[in-house]
Each structure stands twice: as C-alpha cells, then as structure tokens.
Design a protein around this motif. Structure first.
Motif, mmCIF file in Angstrom:
data_model
loop_
_atom_site.group_PDB
_atom_site.id
_atom_site.type_symbol
_atom_site.label_atom_id
_atom_site.label_comp_id
_atom_site.label_asym_id
_atom_site.label_seq_id
_atom_site.Cartn_x
_atom_site.Cartn_y
_atom_site.Cartn_z
ATOM 1 N N THR A 236 19.542 22.024 15.945
ATOM 2 C CA THR A 236 20.138 20.488 15.718
ATOM 3 C C THR A 236 20.994 20.187 14.862
ATOM 4 O O THR A 236 20.713 21.107 13.469
ATOM 5 N N SER B 245 27.489 17.210 16.463
ATOM 6 C CA SER B 245 26.271 17.432 15.886
ATOM 7 C C SER B 245 25.190 17.450 16.974
ATOM 8 O O SER B 245 24.903 16.423 17.750
ATOM 9 N N ARG C 122 21.966 17.762 19.592
ATOM 10 C CA ARG C 122 20.844 17.199 19.447
ATOM 11 C C ARG C 122 19.960 17.574 20.740
ATOM 12 O O ARG C 122 20.621 18.164 21.610
ATOM 13 N N PRO C 123 18.719 17.841 20.680
ATOM 14 C CA PRO C 123 17.848 18.150 21.814
ATOM 15 C C PRO C 123 18.308 17.549 23.326
ATOM 16 O O PRO C 123 18.332 18.031 24.190
ATOM 17 N N THR D 269 20.620 19.179 25.647
ATOM 18 C CA THR D 269 20.143 20.451 26.373
ATOM 19 C C THR D 269 20.670 20.161 27.710
ATOM 20 O O THR D 269 20.122 19.132 28.257
ATOM 21 N N VAL E 24 19.471 22.923 22.929
ATOM 22 C CA VAL E 24 19.594 22.641 21.351
ATOM 23 C C VAL E 24 17.963 22.636 20.925
ATOM 24 O O VAL E 24 17.130 21.706 21.691
ATOM 25 N N THR E 25 17.524 23.339 19.973
ATOM 26 C CA THR E 25 16.216 23.097 19.532
ATOM 27 C C THR E 25 16.151 22.389 18.249
ATOM 28 O O THR E 25 17.022 22.052 17.511
#
Lengths: 110, 116
Positions: free
Chosen positions: A15, A80, A82-83, A86, A109-110
């Motif tokens: 992230t 940037s 973010r999860p 995904t 994205v983790t």
C-alpha cells in the motif's frame, strides 16, 4: 495475431507505492484502452485514448491516470496503490474491425 | 446508452457437441458492430468473431458462427464440434460506428465448460 504487450504480467506491491503498468502495441493503432476486470466478472473501461496527447476517462471511475505521448505506448499509473486497486488490468488497441487485447496485468496490493 | 446482456452465466457442453451462447443488446443505432470475445484461463482476451449490423449474412469463422437477428437485437454464438480448448469465458460486445472512437460495451460473460 495482434501485437500488444503488457508488463508486468503479475505485480504484488504494498500500500502507498506508486506503480506504472506498461502497455505497448506495434500495429500503429491510434485508439487504445484500459479495462479493469475482477475475477470472473465483466470488463469495465477506465481510460481510453484516440491518439497522441488524447486521453479520456472511461465508464468506471478510477484513481489511475494515463498518458499517450507516443502512438505505441499507453501506460497507466497509480500514484498511491491501495488494496481496493487489486484487480486485473487489460490494455487494448483497435482498428475498425475490432479491439485487440494484451495479456493483462494482475495487480495485488497488500 | 447501449447495453449488452448475456443471460447465461454458465454453460456446459460435451466434447464434439454443439453449444449456443445467447446475447441480446439494446441500441437506438441502425449501424453498429457486434463481437464475441473469448477469455481462457490465461486471461488474454481473444477476438472470436465480428458482425457488421448492415450485413444480413451471419458471420462464420471455422467452427464458430453467429445467429444475428437485428430486429430482435439478438446475437448468439454457436460453437460446433466443441473442443476442450474452447473452455473459456465468452463475452459479447457492442460497438457504435463512429469516426472518432470505438469503445466496446461488454456483456457480463458466459463461462463455458467443455466436458470430455
């Protein structure tokens, strides 16, 4: 067979990182597209371009941005990650007879 | 706005048999393009067949053919002599005829399973 390429094919990133998904085609197509697709779901258009220096947002709101400085190249950038980003991202280019798709980038994205 | 509907989320067929996938669409345009795309597990979208709305003759590509019913706004895909490699998600898509753009509107997809 269409010549449209995407890199990377798979990406796992944390992230907050900035990422750029690459898409290039060697067919000289003016029109290029980015789609987002969740597993087993339909495709949603997030960006498209009708030619150099032309970019438009698609039907699905996305926090990503695109650029089209060269005909053959249409990169997508997430400033940037973010999860919620995904997903599978598919790039395509088109001529009159249809759209040709790249192999896709699977982003996690983790 | 144009919409594309695939009412069969899943279909299955025996190898060597024939299967038909349904697609309907809604548009006020008189001229447009219709497509079927195949997306195998490798995830790359592959154009299977295309149809121009102004052509009355149904498009055919080897084992793949369409039944285009313009008045009914129906565009079904028939796969003959099904093979294991035909197993994939199939998407129906619509595109307007316009000089400045060629955006596709996709249906929800039909997952085709081919049983040996």
């Amino acid at each position: 067979e269409a010549d449209i390429y995407q890199t990377p094919r798979y990406l796992v990133i944390g992230t907050g990182k900035k990422i750029t998904l690459e898409c290039s085609q060697t067919m000289g197509h003016d029109k290029m597209y980015w789609y987002q697709q969740d597993p087993g779901m339909e495709l949603h258009l997030i960006h498209y371009s009708y030619g150099v220096n032309s970019t438009e947002k698609g039907d699905l709101s996305s926090e990503s941005t695109v650029s089209r400085i060269r005909t053959e190249h249409f990169p997508l950038t997430l400033e940037s990650a973010r999860p919620s980003h995904t997903s599978q991202y598919l790039c395509a280019s088109s001529e009159t007879s249809g759209q040709y798709f790249g192999p896709g980038t699977r982003l996690t994205v983790t | 706005a144009q919409t594309v509907t695939q009412s069969q989320p899943e279909m299955s067929v025996q190898e060597a048999e024939t299967v038909t996938l349904s697609c309907t669409y809604d548009t006020s345009e008189s001229d447009y393009y219709l497509f079927w795309y195949k997306q195998p597990p490798s995830r790359q979208m592959i154009l299977v067949i295309r149809q121009e709305a102004y052509k009355q003759q149904n498009a055919t590509e080897n084992r793949f053919s369409v039944n285009f019913q313009k008045a009914a706004k129906s565009f079904s895909l028939k796969i003959s002599d099904s093979q294991l490699g035909d197993a994939a998600m199939y998407f129906c898509a619509y595109r307007r005829v316009e000089t400045s753009g060629s955006r596709l509107t996709f249906g929800e997809g039909t997952q085709l399973t081919v049983n040996p």
